[in-house]
Design an enzyme around this catalytic site. Structure first.
Site, PDB file in Angstrom:
ATOM      1  CE  LYS A 162      -8.326  -3.701   0.388  1.00  0.00           C
ATOM      2  NZ  LYS A 162      -8.083  -5.288   0.802  1.00  0.00           N
ATOM      3  CG  ASP A 208      -3.931   3.898  -0.765  1.00  0.00           C
ATOM      4  OD1 ASP A 208      -5.240   3.599  -0.285  1.00  0.00           O
ATOM      5  OD2 ASP A 208      -3.704   3.253  -1.281  1.00  0.00           O
ATOM      6  CE1 TYR A 251      -1.720  -4.725  -0.277  1.00  0.00           C
ATOM      7  CE2 TYR A 251      -1.923  -3.583  -2.654  1.00  0.00           C
ATOM      8  CZ  TYR A 251      -2.046  -4.277  -1.522  1.00  0.00           C
ATOM      9  OH  TYR A 251      -2.662  -6.105  -2.138  1.00  0.00           O
ATOM     10  NE  ARG A 276     -12.109  -3.548 -23.285  1.00  0.00           N
ATOM     11  CZ  ARG A 276     -12.104  -2.834 -24.574  1.00  0.00           C
ATOM     12  NH1 ARG A 276     -11.264  -1.632 -23.958  1.00  0.00           N
ATOM     13  NH2 ARG A 276     -12.442  -3.222 -25.635  1.00  0.00           N
TER      14      ARG A 276
END
Ligand SMILES: Cc1ncc(COP(=O)(O)O)c(C=O)c1O
Length: 375
Positions: free
Chosen positions: A196, A171, A99, A47
């Site tokens: 994406k 972004d 978004y 992690r």
């Protein structure tokens, strides 16, 4: 080195033990440490960080021209971690077209996180200047934006934000570093949904933050937020995104040239009210996009005449385009965006968002033509 070369080689350093050309996939969740927690290999627990994710982070920093990067479980996890680095009572200035999950995040969580926010027309630097507050710590840009394809003048907004002591995040999911270089234009941080174009094959979820070299301390805070809140990238997902990077420049060239062709062909179509694409000369964002982008990207939106029913009917008649959300894969997708966003949507009801894939553009145009013909 040119970006095309970096995309092939960044994070692809030879594995010293085996000499393998493809990067090794390290699945170990834990790493041997010394009796008092010493880290002879620099690693401790998955992690906190893992070797495959670290390769991806080196690659992302190199291709965006940043000092460092952090990979996340999703684009949304990356955005949330950045927001978690802000001091309480910070104000975040968002673009009106954003978004939609970040809009939901602000509405549902900011009050509990001690943050405030407002929205501004990010296409208008004068409006941005007026909307900045003494408490504004972060100006959030997304260009081209999802789903209206609005363009933000990154250099202008970065200079306004700098004057007022705020950071700028961009972004860069739609443009990718192949087409747009936010850090070179003055942004402080770049955000990606690597789900994406960077992944590129609709088979991996991930996110990333890339920090300008001057923001090492901010990167450490985002890393700490990731470790404590848990939005870390898995080794396999990191590996898939690394593989996607290798072909990114070729894919973006084709996505962008086909999208431009479709946008031009659809402009003025009798069944279409408007085409939103930054590469259309004479439209609102064109001048800025032409200046700050190498090409205009693979996403476009169309507004169908006759409202929601007509738009949904067009989507239902397409044979090659798949009705599906998300974007940036090899296949072309179309989406009635307002339906995906749900009742709180601000997206026009007649809007269809298109992710232009790698098929031949003639075939895509023929499919759109037959679907639009009967509307
Ligand atoms: C522009 C943009 N940013 C961020 C995200 C969020 O990414 P993810 O779905 O990987 O959390 C998306 C997802 O569609 C997006 O389109």
């Amino acid at each position: 080195m040119k970006l095309e070369t970096l995309l092939v080689h960044a994070g692809a350093e030879r594995d010293e033990t085996t000499g393998s050309i493809a990067p090794p996939l390290h699945l170990s969740t834990t790493f041997e440490h010394g009796p008092a927690g010493e880290r002879p290999h620099g690693l401790i627990y998955i992690r906190d960080g893992n070797p495959t994710e670290a390769r991806l982070e080196r690659a992302l920093a190199a291709i965006e021209g940043g000092g460092s990067a952090r990979a996340f479980a999703s684009g949304v996890a990356a955005g949330a971690a950045l927001l978690q680095t802000l001091p309480p009572e910070s104000h975040v200035l968002f673009p009106e077209d954003l978004y939609f999950v970040f809009r939901v995040m602000a509405g549902q969580h900011f009050a509990r996180w001690g943050l405030t926010h407002s929205f501004v027309n990010m296409q208008d630097p004068r409006a941005v200047r007026a909307a900045l507050r003494p408490s504004t710590r972060l100006v959030w840009t997304e260009t081209p934006s999802n789903p209206l394809m609005q363009v933000t003048d990154l250099a202008a907004i970065a200079s306004l934000a700098r004057e007022s002591g705020a950071l700028v995040v961009c972004d860069n999911t739609f443009a990718t570093p192949v087409l747009q270089r936010p850090l070179d234009l003055g942004a402080d941080v770049v955000l990606h949904s690597t789900t994406k174009y960077l992944g590129g094959h609709s088979d991996v979820q991930g996110g990333a933050l890339v920090f300008a070299a001057r923001h090492g301390e901010l990167a450490s805070r985002a890393h700490a937020a990731r470790t404590v809140l848990g939005g870390v990238a898995s080794p396999f997902n990191s590996w898939l995104v690394l593989r996607g990077l290798r072909t990114l420049s070729l894919r973006m060239e084709r996505h962008a040239s086909s999208a431009l062709r479709l946008a031009r062909a659809l402009t003025g179509h009798a069944a279409i009210e408007a085409v939103h694409y930054p590469g259309l000369e004479g439209t609102a964002g064109y001048e800025v996009a032409h200046r700050q982008m190498k090409a205009f990207g693979g996403m476009l939106s169309i507004r169908v005449k006759g409202g929601r029913e007509r738009a949904v009917a067009v989507a239902s008649r397409l044979r090659l385009f798949v009705n599906a959300t998300s974007l940036g894969g090899t296949e072309s997708l179309i989406e009635h965006r307002a339906s995906s966003e749900g009742p709180a949507t601000t997206t026009p009801q007649n809007l269809l968002r298109i992710s232009v894939g790698l098929e031949h553009p003639d075939d895509l145009l023929a499919d759109l033509d037959q679907a639009l013909a009967v509307s």
